[in-house]
Structure formats: C-alpha cells, structure tokens
Design a protein around this motif. Structure first.
Motif, PDB file in Angstrom:
ATOM      1  N   VAL A  60      -8.211 -57.894  -8.438  1.00 47.33           N
ATOM      2  CA  VAL A  60      -8.520 -56.472  -8.240  1.00 47.33           C
ATOM      3  C   VAL A  60      -8.561 -56.146  -6.751  1.00 47.33           C
ATOM      4  O   VAL A  60      -7.978 -55.153  -6.289  1.00 47.33           O
ATOM      5  CB  VAL A  60      -9.868 -56.120  -8.911  1.00 47.33           C
ATOM      6  N   GLY A  61      -9.252 -56.974  -5.974  1.00 46.56           N
ATOM      7  CA  GLY A  61      -9.319 -56.751  -4.531  1.00 46.56           C
ATOM      8  C   GLY A  61      -7.953 -56.827  -3.877  1.00 46.56           C
ATOM      9  O   GLY A  61      -7.620 -56.016  -3.002  1.00 46.56           O
ATOM     10  N   GLY A  62      -7.148 -57.796  -4.310  1.00 47.63           N
ATOM     11  CA  GLY A  62      -5.807 -57.941  -3.757  1.00 47.63           C
ATOM     12  C   GLY A  62      -4.938 -56.739  -4.032  1.00 47.63           C
ATOM     13  O   GLY A  62      -4.227 -56.242  -3.137  1.00 47.63           O
ATOM     14  N   VAL A  63      -4.983 -56.238  -5.268  1.00 48.02           N
ATOM     15  CA  VAL A  63      -4.185 -55.064  -5.628  1.00 48.02           C
ATOM     16  C   VAL A  63      -4.663 -53.842  -4.847  1.00 48.02           C
ATOM     17  O   VAL A  63      -3.858 -53.041  -4.343  1.00 48.02           O
ATOM     18  CB  VAL A  63      -4.261 -54.817  -7.151  1.00 48.02           C
ATOM     19  N   MET A  64      -5.977 -53.691  -4.725  1.00 53.58           N
ATOM     20  CA  MET A  64      -6.521 -52.543  -4.003  1.00 53.58           C
ATOM     21  C   MET A  64      -6.100 -52.569  -2.530  1.00 53.58           C
ATOM     22  O   MET A  64      -5.662 -51.552  -1.973  1.00 53.58           O
ATOM     23  CB  MET A  64      -8.044 -52.535  -4.103  1.00 53.58           C
ATOM     24  N   GLY A  65      -6.227 -53.729  -1.892  1.00 53.19           N
ATOM     25  CA  GLY A  65      -5.874 -53.837  -0.485  1.00 53.19           C
ATOM     26  C   GLY A  65      -4.401 -53.561  -0.231  1.00 53.19           C
ATOM     27  O   GLY A  65      -4.043 -52.846   0.721  1.00 53.19           O
ATOM     28  N   ALA A  66      -3.536 -54.100  -1.095  1.00 52.40           N
ATOM     29  CA  ALA A  66      -2.099 -53.850  -0.944  1.00 52.40           C
ATOM     30  C   ALA A  66      -1.775 -52.382  -1.176  1.00 52.40           C
ATOM     31  O   ALA A  66      -0.922 -51.800  -0.490  1.00 52.40           O
ATOM     32  CB  ALA A  66      -1.317 -54.741  -1.913  1.00 52.40           C
ATOM     33  N   GLY A  67      -2.459 -51.760  -2.159  1.00 51.87           N
ATOM     34  CA  GLY A  67      -2.224 -50.346  -2.435  1.00 51.87           C
ATOM     35  C   GLY A  67      -2.618 -49.458  -1.269  1.00 51.87           C
ATOM     36  O   GLY A  67      -1.905 -48.506  -0.925  1.00 51.87           O
ATOM     37  N   ILE A  68      -3.760 -49.787  -0.633  1.00 47.99           N
ATOM     38  CA  ILE A  68      -4.197 -49.004   0.528  1.00 47.99           C
ATOM     39  C   ILE A  68      -3.214 -49.172   1.683  1.00 47.99           C
ATOM     40  O   ILE A  68      -2.844 -48.198   2.360  1.00 47.99           O
ATOM     41  CB  ILE A  68      -5.612 -49.440   0.957  1.00 47.99           C
ATOM     42  N   ALA A  69      -2.769 -50.425   1.908  1.00 45.34           N
ATOM     43  CA  ALA A  69      -1.820 -50.674   2.998  1.00 45.34           C
ATOM     44  C   ALA A  69      -0.488 -49.970   2.742  1.00 45.34           C
ATOM     45  O   ALA A  69       0.181 -49.519   3.678  1.00 45.34           O
ATOM     46  CB  ALA A  69      -1.599 -52.179   3.167  1.00 45.34           C
ATOM     47  N   ALA A  70      -0.100 -49.862   1.458  1.00 45.95           N
ATOM     48  CA  ALA A  70       1.202 -49.273   1.128  1.00 45.95           C
ATOM     49  C   ALA A  70       1.174 -47.750   1.094  1.00 45.95           C
ATOM     50  O   ALA A  70       2.130 -47.091   1.517  1.00 45.95           O
ATOM     51  CB  ALA A  70       1.677 -49.807  -0.222  1.00 45.95           C
ATOM     52  N   ALA A  71       0.081 -47.163   0.579  1.00 42.97           N
ATOM     53  CA  ALA A  71       0.093 -45.713   0.348  1.00 42.97           C
ATOM     54  C   ALA A  71      -1.192 -45.014   0.767  1.00 42.97           C
ATOM     55  O   ALA A  71      -1.365 -43.833   0.448  1.00 42.97           O
ATOM     56  CB  ALA A  71       0.371 -45.437  -1.135  1.00 42.97           C
ATOM     57  N   GLY A  72      -2.097 -45.700   1.443  1.00 45.38           N
ATOM     58  CA  GLY A  72      -3.317 -45.057   1.900  1.00 45.38           C
ATOM     59  C   GLY A  72      -4.435 -45.106   0.873  1.00 45.38           C
ATOM     60  O   GLY A  72      -4.242 -45.534  -0.269  1.00 45.38           O
ATOM     61  N   PHE A  73      -5.603 -44.623   1.270  1.00 40.95           N
ATOM     62  CA  PHE A  73      -6.782 -44.691   0.413  1.00 40.95           C
ATOM     63  C   PHE A  73      -6.645 -43.822  -0.836  1.00 40.95           C
ATOM     64  O   PHE A  73      -7.302 -44.065  -1.843  1.00 40.95           O
ATOM     65  CB  PHE A  73      -8.031 -44.276   1.202  1.00 40.95           C
ATOM     66  N   ALA A  74      -5.803 -42.807  -0.769  1.00 41.99           N
ATOM     67  CA  ALA A  74      -5.640 -41.913  -1.918  1.00 41.99           C
ATOM     68  C   ALA A  74      -4.980 -42.616  -3.103  1.00 41.99           C
ATOM     69  O   ALA A  74      -5.071 -42.145  -4.240  1.00 41.99           O
ATOM     70  CB  ALA A  74      -4.807 -40.692  -1.515  1.00 41.99           C
ATOM     71  N   ALA A  75      -4.310 -43.736  -2.856  1.00 42.32           N
ATOM     72  CA  ALA A  75      -3.625 -44.456  -3.938  1.00 42.32           C
ATOM     73  C   ALA A  75      -4.597 -45.176  -4.858  1.00 42.32           C
ATOM     74  O   ALA A  75      -4.252 -45.535  -5.987  1.00 42.32           O
ATOM     75  CB  ALA A  75      -2.640 -45.463  -3.351  1.00 42.32           C
ATOM     76  N   VAL A  76      -5.839 -45.396  -4.409  1.00 42.43           N
ATOM     77  CA  VAL A  76      -6.811 -46.176  -5.177  1.00 42.43           C
ATOM     78  C   VAL A  76      -7.578 -45.273  -6.135  1.00 42.43           C
ATOM     79  O   VAL A  76      -7.971 -44.157  -5.787  1.00 42.43           O
ATOM     80  CB  VAL A  76      -7.803 -46.883  -4.230  1.00 42.43           C
ATOM     81  N   ASN A  77      -7.772 -45.748  -7.341  1.00 41.30           N
ATOM     82  CA  ASN A  77      -8.591 -45.048  -8.335  1.00 41.30           C
ATOM     83  C   ASN A  77     -10.050 -45.423  -8.077  1.00 41.30           C
ATOM     84  O   ASN A  77     -10.553 -46.409  -8.603  1.00 41.30           O
ATOM     85  CB  ASN A  77      -8.163 -45.470  -9.744  1.00 41.30           C
ATOM     86  N   TRP A  78     -10.735 -44.642  -7.259  1.00 39.12           N
ATOM     87  CA  TRP A  78     -12.079 -44.997  -6.810  1.00 39.12           C
ATOM     88  C   TRP A  78     -13.120 -44.993  -7.930  1.00 39.12           C
ATOM     89  O   TRP A  78     -14.043 -45.819  -7.918  1.00 39.12           O
ATOM     90  CB  TRP A  78     -12.502 -44.095  -5.650  1.00 39.12           C
ATOM     91  N   PRO A  79     -13.055 -44.088  -8.926  1.00 36.89           N
ATOM     92  CA  PRO A  79     -14.014 -44.199 -10.042  1.00 36.89           C
ATOM     93  C   PRO A  79     -13.921 -45.542 -10.770  1.00 36.89           C
ATOM     94  O   PRO A  79     -14.936 -46.134 -11.131  1.00 36.89           O
ATOM     95  CB  PRO A  79     -13.615 -43.029 -10.958  1.00 36.89           C
ATOM     96  N   THR A  80     -12.681 -46.028 -10.956  1.00 33.17           N
ATOM     97  CA  THR A  80     -12.513 -47.344 -11.584  1.00 33.17           C
ATOM     98  C   THR A  80     -13.108 -48.432 -10.699  1.00 33.17           C
ATOM     99  O   THR A  80     -13.775 -49.359 -11.186  1.00 33.17           O
ATOM    100  CB  THR A  80     -11.019 -47.629 -11.837  1.00 33.17           C
TER     101      THR A  80
END
Length: 500
Positions: free
Chosen positions: A173-193
């Motif tokens: 989960v952490g790995g996917v989140m970090g890569a998503g932020i690096a690729a598309a910014g913080f808006a790419a993360v589903n923060w409620p999840t």
C-alpha cells in the motif's frame, strides 16, 4: 625392540592442530550458511525471470515483465521470511511444533492456499489507493507498479533483518501510494481509503490483543483455576475447538473460496456455526479419551491444547496464502496486464505462473530466512505455552471475521503479533491483580503464574512483555507506509528518469 610411540608433546601438538582445523571448519560453516540462502534465493529469482520469458511473449515488453517477475520473486521471498512467521511463531514458542515441523507445515499450507483458494482477481492498485485515470500513460503506470514492487520488497527485507514483523500488505500500500504521488501528485491518492488503512494500524493489534486476552482469561477462570482441571478441560476444550473450527470455517468461506463461489457474511457465519457444532460433537469424546489418566495439573492441560494449536496454525497459513499472497503479487499482475494489453485496469486476472511465483517464493523465503522471525514472535516477545498460543491463533481468525463485518482493512501480521502482546500484557496485569487480591508475596505470585521468581529490583526492571521488542515492532508498524512510500517515490523518479 625400539619404541615408536610419539612423545607426549607431539600428541599435544596434534591435538592443537586438530582443534584449529575444527575451529576453521565451524567458522567456514557459519559463514557459508547465509551464503547458501542467498544463493538459493538468487537462483529462484533467475528461474522466475526465465519462466516469465517463456510464458509471456509480447514484442517490446518482455524485458519489463522479466524484470518485474524477478522483483516479484524477491517480494515473495520476503513475505515468507517475515509475514509467515506470525502464523507459526506461537505454535513453535509453545513447543507444540518444532521449528522444522512448523516450516514444513507452513510451506505446504501457504502454497496450497495461494494455488487452490487464492483470488483469481486482485485490485492492481491495492484496494483503490490511487486513481488509475490519474496516471494517464501506460508506461508511467508500469514504472509506478514496478517502483511499488521494489520498494515494498526492500522495506520488508530491511524489517526482517532488524527482527521486526511488519505487514507486507501495508508495505505494498505504501509503495503504491508513494509511486502514485511521484507520478501524478497528491491528488492521485484516495485519502479516505488511506485514512481507513491508517485506522487499521491501531484497530488490528488492539482488537487481536483484546480477544486473545479475553480467551486467556476465560481459560484461566474455567479450566486452570478449577479444583478438577481435567474435568473442566473435558467440558470446555471441545467448546474452544468448536469456536476455532467455526471461526476458521467462516473465515475461509468468506475469504478463501472467492475463486469457486462468492459467499456473503451471513452465509459464511451459518457455515461456521454448523461446522463448529460438528467439530464439538466429534472432539468431545476424543478429548475425554485423551484426558484419561492425566494428572490434575497445568502441565497435563498443555497436552490437550497441542493438537488444536497445530491445526489452527496450519489453517492460518492456508488462509494467509489464499489472501495476502495475491495482494503481494498484485503489482506484478498489473505490469503483466498493462504490458500485454497496452492499458491498465482497476482489476485484472492473475496468471497462473504469477501465482506460482508467489506460492513457491513464500515457501523458499520461509525455509531459508523464516526461523529468525518465528523465534522472535514465538518466544522473544513473551513466554508462550499451548493455551496462550491457542488464544493468539483463535483471536486471529475471529478478529478477521469481525473486521470484515465492520468493513475494516486489517493486517494478519498486526492481528497475530497484537494477540501475542495481548496475552503478555494480560499476564502482567493478572499477576499484579493476584498479588493484591490474595496478599501473596511477589515470589509466591511468580511461582503461581509459572514464572521463575526474581529479586525485587530485577522484577521491577523486567516485564513479562519485553519492552525493547514492543517498541521496535510498534515503530516499524508506524513507519511502514511512509517509509515504503518515500522509497517508492524515489525509485519511480529514477526509473522514469532513466527509461521514461
């Protein structure tokens, strides 16, 4: 006739040389043993890459999939070294299983769970952590999943090295989140999840510990502190076995049969109640027969709990293989799907060869590197016996059922280790309570609890739960997601910068 017997000093020289050779042999074995594990692991990763090259053939993307398969094998090895220890540690610590026996059972049941009951569909972005549409380019998505795979494997490897059992699912989960932020910014993360997952860091171990402590309190009150312990065990051990079978049946029906049929919570609970009742009817006469001739003391009770404990450890391993392995190979499955079809999706089918890498990888990782964490969970956090270890295993299954009913994502690692902590902290509280209630001396109370009595000053320093391990594990849990995320973001930027 001449005497050819060597003088005494010559024998001393020979003995000294032999001792040197023996010391050299021991030193060589000590150095070579870790190298064997490293060599076997490297060979398995190479074979995984070769298998990917044979089973996957799409022009231009073969190299990427082969590389992903190698890192997927590396991740599976780390799961075996770290995550599986939580299922087998209590049984080994309670001496219900030898270390070798635990490794064999775990390897078989983890592999069986992954291959027979493993979900054939997995969320490639780990339960909606990032929005696939925010990563518009397929190549960027592939690098993001590759970064998640590498970072989570590296983090679990580091945690195993320092002796901290961590959640491999949370690492992904952490790995996917970090890569998503690096690729598309913080808006790419589903923060409620992400908030729900963060809540599970607290809920999983606390719930697991509370349920394990509650069962231990029940066993003490209804069996251990009864005048006729054997008669009490005949009455209650079959009930506890029925609860165990019912809980695991509901758990496996809910989580492990997705490939065959989809079962809702109500149906799973009905299945659990029916099979639990059957288990009670079958085991009651068996426990009665097994208890005949046993002495009326606590040591005899351990015999009655040993076999159920072994069965529960095997079922935990099967359930873990059916669920967590699929999560771990999710990024690999995502890369395979994106490379084959040139697009990404929220869910993809896991190819059989990918599941085989996961199943065999955890088995190799367990055999080669698992003993360290098995000993940690089983004996170095708190002292376990079959009754206490049984409470830990039982709480693991029940906690997952409760969490599924509440819709909370939980970690099997956090639940199992939380159960060990719960048992240990309950023992501390219970001993202090008996001292106050009965007016016992601390030495008598320690003897009553089956603990070696210690001087007062040493007793204040020591606790029944080793605080150093407790703080190390809690710290590792807290930083798992942010550490894996940071590592993944750096790796993604490097991959995208070099190959993008």
């Amino acid at each position: 006739m001449a005497d050819n017997t060597p003088p005494p000093n010559q024998w001393r020289t020979l003995d000294r040389d032999l001792r040197r050779l023996s010391s050299l042999e021991y030193a060589t074995n000590a150095v070579a043993r870790p190298m064997v594990g490293f060599g076997v692991s490297l060979a398995f990763m190479v074979l995984a890459g070769i298998g990917a090259a044979l089973f996957f053939s799409v022009d231009g993307n073969n190299v990427i999939v082969v590389a992903a398969a190698i890192f997927g094998a590396y991740m599976a090895l780390n799961i075996g070294a770290n995550d599986v220890a939580n299922n087998m540690g209590p049984a080994v610590g309670a001496n219900a299983l030898t270390l070798g026996g635990a490794i064999v059972i775990a390897a078989l049941f983890e592999s069986a769970g992954a291959l027979l009951a493993g979900g054939d569909v997995v969320s490639t972005i780990s339960k909606g952590i990032i929005d696939p549409q925010s990563v518009a380019d397929t190549q960027i998505f592939i690098w993001a999943m590759m970064a998640a795979l590498i970072s989570s494997a590296l983090w679990v490897n580091l945690a195993t090295w320092v002796g901290a059992p961590v959640s491999t699912t949370h690492s992904v989960v952490g790995g996917v989140m970090g890569a998503g932020i690096a690729a598309a910014g913080f808006a790419a993360v589903n923060w409620p999840t992400m908030g729900t997952i963060a809540a599970s860091w607290v809920i999983s171990p606390v719930l697991g510990g509370a349920i394990a402590a509650a069962f231990l309190a029940f066993i003490k009150a209804k069996i251990i502190y009864q005048d006729d312990k054997i008669a009490a065990a005949r009455r209650w051990v079959p009930v506890l076995i029925g609860i165990m079978v019912g809980a695991f049946s509901a758990y496996l029906a809910l989580k492990g049969l997705k490939k065959i049929i989809k079962i809702d919570m109500g149906t799973a609970l009905i299945i659990g109640v029916i099979l639990g009742a059957v288990a009670y009817v079958v085991t009651a006469p068996l426990i009665h027969r097994q208890s005949e001739g046993l002495e009326n003391r606590n040591k005899s009770l351990k015999v009655l709990f040993s076999i159920p404990l072994v069965i529960s450890a095997a079922l935990l391993s099967f359930a873990h293989g059916a669920n967590d392995v699929a999560n771990a190979v999710g990024p690999l499955a995502a890369i395979v799907h994106a490379s084959e079809f040139g697009e990404f999706a929220g869910k993809v089918s896991i190819p059989t060869w990918v599941m085989v890498i996961g199943a065999f990888g955890i088995s190799f990782g367990l055999v080669l590197f698992g003993p360290k964490l098995i000993r940690m969970v089983g004996s170095q956090i708190t002292k376990l016996n079959p009754m206490r270890a049984y409470c830990v295993a039982l709480s693991a299954a029940i906690t997952v059922i409760v969490a599924s009913w509440l819709g909370l994502p939980v970690s099997s690692t956090h639940i199992a280790v939380g159960g060990v902590f719960g048992v240990g902290f309950y023992r501390e509280w219970h001993m202090e309570r008996r001292i106050k209630k009965l007016g016992l001396s601390r030495r008598a109370a320690a003897a009553d609890a089956g603990i070696e009595p210690l001087p007062e000053q040493e007793r204040r320093r020591r606790k029944l739960v080793r605080r150093s391990h407790f703080m190390t594990i809690i710290a590792a849990w807290v930083i798992t997601v942010p550490a894996a995320a940071l590592l993944s973001g750096v790796i993604f930027l490097a991959l995208n910068g070099v190959f993008g």
